[in-house]
Structures are given as C-alpha cells and as structure tokens.
Design a protein around this motif. Structure first.
Motif, mmCIF file in Angstrom:
data_model
loop_
_atom_site.group_PDB
_atom_site.id
_atom_site.type_symbol
_atom_site.label_atom_id
_atom_site.label_comp_id
_atom_site.label_asym_id
_atom_site.label_seq_id
_atom_site.Cartn_x
_atom_site.Cartn_y
_atom_site.Cartn_z
ATOM 1 N N THR A 172 0.823 -1.210 0.000
ATOM 2 C CA THR A 172 0.000 0.000 0.000
ATOM 3 C C THR A 172 0.854 1.256 0.000
ATOM 4 N N ILE A 173 1.881 1.289 0.854
ATOM 5 C CA ILE A 173 2.774 2.446 0.895
ATOM 6 C C ILE A 173 3.508 2.600 -0.434
ATOM 7 N N PHE A 174 3.978 1.484 -0.982
ATOM 8 C CA PHE A 174 4.672 1.530 -2.273
ATOM 9 C C PHE A 174 3.752 2.063 -3.369
ATOM 10 N N SER A 175 2.504 1.615 -3.384
ATOM 11 C CA SER A 175 1.572 2.028 -4.437
ATOM 12 C C SER A 175 1.280 3.511 -4.381
ATOM 13 N N PHE A 176 1.241 4.074 -3.184
ATOM 14 C CA PHE A 176 0.974 5.503 -3.054
ATOM 15 C C PHE A 176 2.199 6.354 -3.353
ATOM 16 N N GLN A 177 3.404 5.811 -3.130
ATOM 17 C CA GLN A 177 4.605 6.616 -3.262
ATOM 18 C C GLN A 177 5.302 6.477 -4.613
ATOM 19 N N THR A 178 5.165 5.329 -5.266
ATOM 20 C CA THR A 178 5.926 5.084 -6.480
ATOM 21 C C THR A 178 5.387 5.883 -7.663
ATOM 22 N N LYS A 179 6.275 6.140 -8.615
ATOM 23 C CA LYS A 179 5.872 6.777 -9.866
ATOM 24 C C LYS A 179 5.511 5.752 -10.946
ATOM 25 N N ILE A 180 5.679 4.474 -10.638
ATOM 26 C CA ILE A 180 5.341 3.413 -11.586
ATOM 27 C C ILE A 180 3.819 3.283 -11.664
ATOM 28 N N ASP A 181 3.299 3.301 -12.873
ATOM 29 C CA ASP A 181 1.853 3.183 -13.078
ATOM 30 C C ASP A 181 1.494 1.705 -13.233
ATOM 31 N N ILE A 182 1.070 1.099 -12.133
ATOM 32 C CA ILE A 182 0.738 -0.322 -12.152
ATOM 33 C C ILE A 182 -0.588 -0.569 -12.855
ATOM 34 N N THR A 183 -1.427 0.459 -12.969
ATOM 35 C CA THR A 183 -2.728 0.269 -13.617
ATOM 36 C C THR A 183 -2.594 0.017 -15.119
ATOM 37 N N SER A 184 -1.420 0.260 -15.678
ATOM 38 C CA SER A 184 -1.207 0.015 -17.104
ATOM 39 C C SER A 184 -0.594 -1.350 -17.380
ATOM 40 N N CYS A 185 -0.545 -2.208 -16.354
ATOM 41 C CA CYS A 185 0.079 -3.531 -16.493
ATOM 42 C C CYS A 185 -0.966 -4.635 -16.542
ATOM 43 N N GLN A 186 -2.085 -4.390 -17.242
ATOM 44 C CA GLN A 186 -3.125 -5.418 -17.299
ATOM 45 C C GLN A 186 -2.649 -6.673 -18.006
ATOM 46 N N GLY A 187 -1.741 -6.528 -18.974
ATOM 47 C CA GLY A 187 -1.241 -7.687 -19.699
ATOM 48 C C GLY A 187 -0.503 -8.658 -18.791
ATOM 49 N N VAL A 188 0.328 -8.119 -17.903
ATOM 50 C CA VAL A 188 1.058 -8.971 -16.966
ATOM 51 C C VAL A 188 0.090 -9.693 -16.031
ATOM 52 N N LEU A 189 -0.910 -8.968 -15.541
ATOM 53 C CA LEU A 189 -1.893 -9.583 -14.654
ATOM 54 C C LEU A 189 -2.677 -10.679 -15.367
ATOM 55 N N PHE A 190 -3.008 -10.441 -16.635
ATOM 56 C CA PHE A 190 -3.751 -11.451 -17.391
ATOM 57 C C PHE A 190 -2.924 -12.716 -17.575
ATOM 58 N N VAL A 191 -1.646 -12.569 -17.907
ATOM 59 C CA VAL A 191 -0.775 -13.732 -18.100
ATOM 60 C C VAL A 191 -0.656 -14.521 -16.800
ATOM 61 N N MET A 192 -0.503 -13.840 -15.687
ATOM 62 C CA MET A 192 -0.378 -14.528 -14.405
ATOM 63 C C MET A 192 -1.695 -15.192 -14.009
ATOM 64 N N CYS A 193 -2.816 -14.568 -14.350
ATOM 65 C CA CYS A 193 -4.120 -15.187 -14.086
ATOM 66 C C CYS A 193 -4.268 -16.491 -14.867
ATOM 67 N N MET A 194 -3.855 -16.484 -16.119
ATOM 68 C CA MET A 194 -3.923 -17.701 -16.921
ATOM 69 C C MET A 194 -2.987 -18.777 -16.368
ATOM 70 N N THR A 195 -1.801 -18.367 -15.923
ATOM 71 C CA THR A 195 -0.873 -19.331 -15.328
ATOM 72 C C THR A 195 -1.452 -19.948 -14.065
ATOM 73 N N LEU A 196 -2.061 -19.115 -13.226
ATOM 74 C CA LEU A 196 -2.683 -19.629 -12.007
ATOM 75 C C LEU A 196 -3.839 -20.570 -12.334
ATOM 76 N N LEU A 197 -4.610 -20.226 -13.364
ATOM 77 C CA LEU A 197 -5.735 -21.069 -13.764
ATOM 78 C C LEU A 197 -5.261 -22.442 -14.226
ATOM 79 N N PHE A 198 -4.231 -22.473 -15.077
ATOM 80 C CA PHE A 198 -3.740 -23.750 -15.585
ATOM 81 C C PHE A 198 -3.098 -24.587 -14.478
ATOM 82 N N CYS A 199 -2.400 -23.931 -13.559
ATOM 83 C CA CYS A 199 -1.826 -24.661 -12.422
ATOM 84 C C CYS A 199 -2.934 -25.243 -11.546
ATOM 85 N N GLY A 200 -4.008 -24.491 -11.366
ATOM 86 C CA GLY A 200 -5.125 -24.992 -10.581
ATOM 87 C C GLY A 200 -5.811 -26.173 -11.238
#
Length: 278
Positions: A172-200
C-alpha cells in the motif's frame, strides 16, 4: 476472478493548444468519448459529476479514500475475529470441521454476492442494499477463511496473519509513493491469471491420484504474487492520478476488490507457510 475488475475509466486530459491560432473544435467522437454507460461502468451523469468536481479536487479524493479504508478496516477486523474464533475455540473448531455443509452454503452465498456486487451497478450503488450485500459477502468469506485456518496449526495462522499484514502495508505504501503506473500492467496480470488457472486445473486433475507438494507450492506462490500485484493495482485505482481511475461512487466496488486481495493473499500464504494439524 478478474471479471470484477472492469469498473475503471481512462482519465481524459484536455491541454490547451499552444500558439496564436485558436483551438479547433472537438470532433463528434472526441466530444462523446467516455459518455457511454455500457463500456465504462458509469451511469448517465457520471461524466458530469467527475467534470464538475473532478479528481483534481483533493478533498473529494481524500473523502473517497478515507471511506474505502474505513470500510476495509471494519471488514478485516471481522475476518480476523472469526479466524481467531475458529482457531482458538476448540468446540467451534470441532463443529465447523464436522459439518461441512455450512462451508458449501457459505461458498454459494459468497459467490452470489460477489457476482451481484461486481456485475450489477444498481445494487452496488443503491444504499442501503450495497452495504447489506457487502456485510453478507464479508461474513461468508470470513467463514470460508476461518474454516480454512482451523485446519492449520495456531502458530502458523498467527505467523501468516503477521506476514500478510506486513506485506499489505508495504504494498500500500509503495503504491501511493511510487511513480510506476501499475494500472497500465493489465497484460502482466492477465498472463499470471492464466498461469494460475492452468496450475489450478493441473492440481485438480493430479490430486485424486496423489498429493503433489511441489505443484501445490508453485500454485500457492503464483497466487500470492498475483494477488499482491492486484492489491497494488486496486490501490492505485483509488489515487486518481494514474492512467486508470475508479469513480468516487464506486466505493463499495473498490472496498470489495481490496478486501478480496488481502484475504486471498492470506490464504495463499497459509498454504505456503502453514503447518497442518495432526
């Protein structure tokens, strides 16, 4: 899981054109962009509300963030209390472990309320139904988390609660302080979601033939990393100065997402570091 994370909109910025020539009037597409209620998760009038008050109004932003974290704190206190009851109270622990029907009933309630709050803007915004549904959702998920914790050693539960609290605070502290825009990383989140799904799916297929510790460890590790990233993503949606933001009217939706992230982080940490009872 990712279906509920769709109520975001692109921030629109209108800069003044430099030079002596007057700015050209906007085209029809530019003038009507973002006003459709179908794709952005807004009702008619949301754009006007954001234009009138705006995310540039720091008072509106502070009130919105304060409301989200106040509700979130109450949810987490309820969850911790239920987990402590199911972990330390032997009669309650014996009852819930010998009556699995309550677990499946809670799972159905959790799933129905989650879909209602995630996919139906009407109940999500209408008071007091939004709070009633959120309370039911919190109690059902707390029961599921408490029952999961009852099968683990008490020290393991306390350790995982401590680790979860430290990780969530740091993210939470990192998200408020960093200049990195994590909201533009939907592609990374999607890939990890698919990986988690296949592992499950692989774990569900292999499990009837025998327990595979290393596969379960990989699944839990990916899940913990994924929902830690989701926590950072949902936290930055509150800030209003990133590529994607969430409407101030969606405080229930924002609280729902962050609360779900924290609970899932704890659940995956419990699977990674927890020691089951004999």
């Amino acid at each position: 899981m990712t279906q509920g994370k769709v109520s975001v909109t692109n921030k629109q910025t209108n800069g003044a054109q430099e030079g002596t020539m007057p700015a050209a009037p906007p085209s029809y597409e530019e003038a009507t962009a973002g006003t459709s209620p179908g794709g952005s998760g807004y009702y008619y009038g949301d754009t006007e509300m954001l234009t009138e008050f705006g995310w540039d109004d720091h008072n509106i932003r502070r009130i919105f963030i304060r409301k989200v974290y106040t509700i979130l704190l109450i949810q987490l206190l309820i969850t911790v209390a239920i987990v402590a009851l199911f972990t330390f109270c032997e009669p309650v622990k014996y009852y819930i472990q010998t009556n699995p029907g309550w677990y499946w009933a809670s799972y159905v309630v959790f799933f129905v309320t989650y879909l209602t709050l995630s996919c139906c803007p009407g109940p999500r915004r209408q008071f007091p139904w939004n709070l009633i549904l959120l309370v039911i959702f919190t109690l059902s998920l707390s029961y599921l988390t408490g029952m999961l914790s009852s099968f683990y050693n008490t020290r393991s539960v306390i350790l995982c609660l401590t680790i979860t609290a430290m990780v969530c605070l740091a993210v939470t502290i990192f998200s408020f302080q960093t200049k990195i825009d994590i909201t533009s990383c939907q592609g990374v989140l999607f890939v990890m979601c698919m990986t988690l799904l296949f592992c499950g799916l692989a774990l569900a297929i292999v499990l009837p033939f025998g327990y595979v510790p290393w596969l379960h460890a990989i699944y839990a590790t990916i899940g913990a990393i994924l929902f830690t990233m989701f926590l950072a993503f949902d936290t930055q949606l509150l800030m209003g100065n990133r590529r994607y933001t969430i409407s101030p009217e969606e405080y229930i939706f924002a609280t729902l997402n962050i609360y779900l992230d924290v609970v899932y982080i704890f659940s995956f940490f419990l699977q990674m570091f927890g020691t089951e009872r004999d």
